[in-house]
Enzyme design. Structure first.
Site, PDB file in Angstrom:
ATOM      1  N   LYS A  82       0.848  -1.209   0.000  1.00  0.00           N
ATOM      2  CA  LYS A  82       0.000   0.000   0.000  1.00  0.00           C
ATOM      3  C   LYS A  82       0.877   1.251   0.000  1.00  0.00           C
ATOM      4  O   LYS A  82       1.887   1.309   0.707  1.00  0.00           O
ATOM      5  CB  LYS A  82      -0.912  -0.042   1.229  1.00  0.00           C
ATOM      6  CG  LYS A  82      -1.989   1.027   1.254  1.00  0.00           C
ATOM      7  CD  LYS A  82      -2.887   0.854   2.490  1.00  0.00           C
ATOM      8  CE  LYS A  82      -3.955   1.920   2.583  1.00  0.00           C
ATOM      9  NZ  LYS A  82      -4.778   1.778   3.821  1.00  0.00           N
ATOM     10  N   SER A 157      -9.728   2.103   2.909  1.00  0.00           N
ATOM     11  CA  SER A 157      -8.890   2.824   1.991  1.00  0.00           C
ATOM     12  C   SER A 157      -7.958   1.932   1.171  1.00  0.00           C
ATOM     13  O   SER A 157      -7.494   2.333   0.117  1.00  0.00           O
ATOM     14  CB  SER A 157      -8.043   3.831   2.758  1.00  0.00           C
ATOM     15  OG  SER A 157      -7.173   3.171   3.668  1.00  0.00           O
ATOM     16  N   SER A 181      -9.662  -0.423   7.065  1.00  0.00           N
ATOM     17  CA  SER A 181      -9.161  -0.368   5.688  1.00  0.00           C
ATOM     18  C   SER A 181      -8.446  -1.613   5.176  1.00  0.00           C
ATOM     19  O   SER A 181      -8.110  -1.681   3.994  1.00  0.00           O
ATOM     20  CB  SER A 181      -8.240   0.834   5.518  1.00  0.00           C
ATOM     21  OG  SER A 181      -9.008   2.006   5.510  1.00  0.00           O
TER      22      SER A 181
HETATM   23  N1  GLN Z   1     -12.853   4.225   6.300  1.00  0.00           N
HETATM   24  C1  GLN Z   1     -12.243   4.656   7.518  1.00  0.00           C
HETATM   25  C2  GLN Z   1     -11.873   6.112   7.429  1.00  0.00           C
HETATM   26  O1  GLN Z   1     -12.166   6.692   6.452  1.00  0.00           O
HETATM   27  C3  GLN Z   1     -11.065   3.792   7.822  1.00  0.00           C
HETATM   28  C4  GLN Z   1      -9.818   4.218   7.172  1.00  0.00           C
HETATM   29  C5  GLN Z   1      -8.670   3.319   7.446  1.00  0.00           C
HETATM   30  O2  GLN Z   1      -8.777   2.269   8.074  1.00  0.00           O
HETATM   31  N2  GLN Z   1      -7.528   3.759   7.004  1.00  0.00           N
HETATM   32  O3  GLN Z   1     -11.302   6.673   8.308  1.00  0.00           O
END
Ligand code: GLN
Length: 515
Positions: A82, A157, A181
């Site tokens: 990532k 994400s 994410s």
């Molecule tokens: N969707 C969540 C957010 O927008 C989680 C993001 C993540 O785990 N990086 O914060």
């Protein structure tokens, strides 16, 4: 199109093929790179592909193997990373314009450990900007597409890592999980995703979103592959002050043990608050079937209640923006990445450093990042601090207490991973609250630091798209999520008669034209 087609072997199968001399790392890595060349135009899992570096590392791995000096079980198995993890010599953008052109001079510890274990790095995967989002639509470089249906999101994400693994572009990938994410993308792409115990994996070189939640972890197609990868990246790191000194439990052993599908004596708690209203019927149906299978396999299933979990989402969206607004202050146009010099300077004077910072942050950050910086700055401002940030920290403690009570009644807790299957690209991108709700079930684990895995539980009836079960364990009991995850995976494989991913319709589209 390559005559080879997709290499669908798991990392474990690839290690066996390497050990028997049937193939080489160069062959495996070239096949992955070919696959990326064939399908990534449609999937857009990658932001950067390092063909030369991956092939060079693969050749070095083959030379080591030939000399009888392999660096470990995953030596020679290629991986995608990532784009939120610093990679020496390779661009790292976090999905943001503000880091365009930044090439880190150092490796994140996770990346250094991958290299030290001999895994060639294929490239960097797409993500929502600074890991804020559940769909990758907030990436400055355009969304990734779900290999089950290219018009749908692959989660976020870390949608790029999940899509890369689901589309057979990489056998393994690394994601990061701050609120879900790793697990939510796994659920909506039919892959495996693990959020390890907070402090179990070094955060050194992981660009912080909310540093008290962030944790890197494996994205794979099988539970055993995830355990092997977790073993490589896990363990104490003196470069991270929140890194746990205690040894990582025996994860590979736990995954192997679980593969017999026997859950006799395991107490499984179904969390009452993580289900019901707001969850798609097809998601709940597959979840209930999974629980039934685990019961038949000998597990003792109890219902547990965690009343504070209903406040988890609100709590997260106060603490996360607070930490993010502070972490993102470092993007000031002075140290790395984009620098925008405004040409309109007051009274004919040169633009000040502040003018440059303002213009750079205005141009470099996307809307969701700006929204959270404003929210976080507000929550931390004097006069509001106690009412918002202080309250949220108290609720965070209540969430941890609920976990402690629940783990008194059960060895692991289970719930659906995400409330819905993959939605259409464009459907929720302009509705922040609808986007935030995707992490309803995953956020409690981040608030408390406990580990969790998402395992595919089948296809929802309404849309034929994958859905996942989440298995949570107490902090430092990551072995339990692997044991129970491997057992559920084995039980479901008996039902399906083949890998779930092979049923993905877009994958056959992607194969079209191949002989
Ligand atoms: N969707 C969540 C957010 O927008 C989680 C993001 C993540 O785990 N990086 O914060």
């Amino acid at each position: 199109m390559s005559a080879r087609g997709a290499d669908k072997r798991t990392a474990v199968e690839l290690t066996e093929a390497l050990a028997s001399g049937e193939t080489t790392s160069v062959e495996i890595t070239s096949a992955a790179l070919d696959r990326i060349g064939e399908v990534d135009g449609a999937v857009h899992a990658f932001l950067h592909v390092d063909t030369d570096g991956a092939l060079r590392d693969a050749a070095a791995s083959d030379a080591r193997r030939a000399a009888g000096k392999s660096w470990g079980p995953l030596d020679g198995i290629p991986i995608a990373v990532k784009d939120v993890l610093a990679t020496r010599g390779l661009p790292t953008t976090c999905g943001s314009r503000i880091l365009a052109g930044w090439v880190p001079p150092y490796d994140a510890t996770v990346v250094a450990r991958l290299r030290a274990a001999g895994l060639p790095i294929l490239g960097k995967t797409n993500m929502d900007e600074f890991a804020m989002g559940s769909s990758t639509e907030h990436s400055a470089w355009g969304p990734s597409h779900n290999p089950w249906d290219l018009d749908r999101i692959p989660g976020g994400s870390g949608g790029g890592s999940a899509a890369a693994v689901a589309a057979y572009e990489a056998p393994l990938a690394i994601g990061t999980d701050t609120g879900g994410s790793i697990r939510q993308p796994a659920a909506v792409t039919g892959t495996i995703g693990v959020k390890p115990t907070y402090g179990g994996i070094s955060r050194y070189g992981l660009v912080s979103l909310a540093n008290s939640f962030d944790q890197a972890g494996p994205v794979t197609r099988t539970v055993l592959d995830a355990a092997l990868l977790h073993d490589v990246i896990g363990g104490h790191d003196p470069l991270d002050s929140t890194s746990i000194e205690e040894a990582v439990p025996a994860l590979v052993e736990a995954a192997r043990r679980g593969a017999d599908g026997d859950l006799t004596g395991v107490r499984i708690g179904v969390v009452r608050e993580l289900g019901g209203e707001g969850y798609q019927a097809g998601v709940l149906a597959r979840f209930e079937e999974s629980v039934e299978l685990m019961t038949k396999a000998g597990a003792e299933v109890v219902e547990v209640s965690c009343p504070s979990f209903v406040h988890a989402l609100a709590t997260y969206y106060l603490i996360l923006p607070a930490e993010a607004s502070s972490n993102l202050a470092r993007f000031d146009a002075m140290r790395y990445g984009l620098r925008v010099t405004p040409d309109v300077a007051r009274d004919g004077a040169e633009p000040s450093a502040e003018d440059v910072m303002r213009a750079t942050r205005e141009a470099g950050f996307g809307d969701e990042v700006k929204r959270r910086i404003i929210l976080g700055t507000f929550a931390l401002s004097s006069g509001y601090y106690d009412a918002y940030y202080g309250q949220a920290q108290k609720v965070r403690t209540l969430v941890t207490r609920d976990f402690e009570a629940a783990f008194g009644q059960a060895d692991v807790l289970v719930s659906p991973t995400a409330p819905t299957t993959a939605f259409k690209i464009g459907e929720k991108v302009d509705d922040p609250l609808a986007m935030y709700l995707n992490d309803l079930a995953t956020i409690p684990a981040n608030l408390s630091g406990v580990p969790g895995i998402s395992v595919p539980s089948g296809l929802a009836d309404q849309d034929g798209l994958p859905t996942g079960v989440q298995i949570l364990a107490p902090a430092m009991a990551d072995d339990r999520v692997y044991r129970v995850g491997a057992a559920l995976e084995a039980l479901l494989a008996q039902e399906w008669g083949g890998p779930l991913l092979d049923q993905a319709p877009a994958l056959s589209l992607l194969e079209e034209g191949e002989e």
